[in-house]
Design a protein around this motif. Structure first.
Motif, short mmCIF file in Angstrom:
data_model
loop_
_atom_site.label_atom_id
_atom_site.label_comp_id
_atom_site.label_asym_id
_atom_site.label_seq_id
_atom_site.Cartn_x
_atom_site.Cartn_y
_atom_site.Cartn_z
N GLU A 90 2.52 -5.79 -2.01
CA GLU A 90 3.60 -4.88 -1.65
C GLU A 90 3.12 -3.89 -0.58
O GLU A 90 2.05 -3.33 -0.68
CB GLU A 90 4.02 -4.14 -2.92
N GLY A 150 -0.80 -2.08 -3.09
CA GLY A 150 0.43 -2.47 -3.77
C GLY A 150 0.24 -3.69 -4.66
O GLY A 150 -0.68 -4.49 -4.46
N TYR A 158 2.33 2.59 -0.74
CA TYR A 158 1.55 1.39 -1.03
C TYR A 158 1.16 0.71 0.28
O TYR A 158 1.90 0.73 1.24
CB TYR A 158 2.36 0.41 -1.87
N GLU A 218 4.48 -0.67 2.25
CA GLU A 218 5.54 0.27 2.54
C GLU A 218 5.30 0.97 3.87
O GLU A 218 4.18 1.01 4.37
CB GLU A 218 5.61 1.37 1.48
#
Length: 75
Positions: free
Chosen positions: A56, A52, A74, A58
């Motif tokens: 970032e 990411g 990500y 997820e």
């Protein structure tokens, strides 16, 4: 057994909870991307996981419903 659990559940972040697949990768910072083809409970799943932007991260869930799924996530 412990090696499989370490790689699949902890590193790649693949866990099955009921009728859902939960993806939450925790891979080394040197990895930029990985792809997986899974077939769990007759549900084909193609996963593309990429590093990411700005760290970032997820987590996503996929229904194990017998239909094909394309997942981008990500880490």
């Amino acid at each position: 057994g412990w090696y499989y659990t370490t790689v699949v559940e902890h590193l790649l972040g693949i866990k099955i909870r009921g009728d859902k697949l939960i993806l939450s990768p925790r891979v080394p910072s040197s990895w930029d991307k990985f792809e997986l083809d899974l077939n769990i409970s007759n549900t084909p799943i193609h996963v593309v996981a990429e590093k990411g932007i700005n760290g970032e991260k997820e987590q996503t869930e996929v229904s194990l419903d017998g239909r094909q799924h394309e997942v981008s996530i990500y880490f």
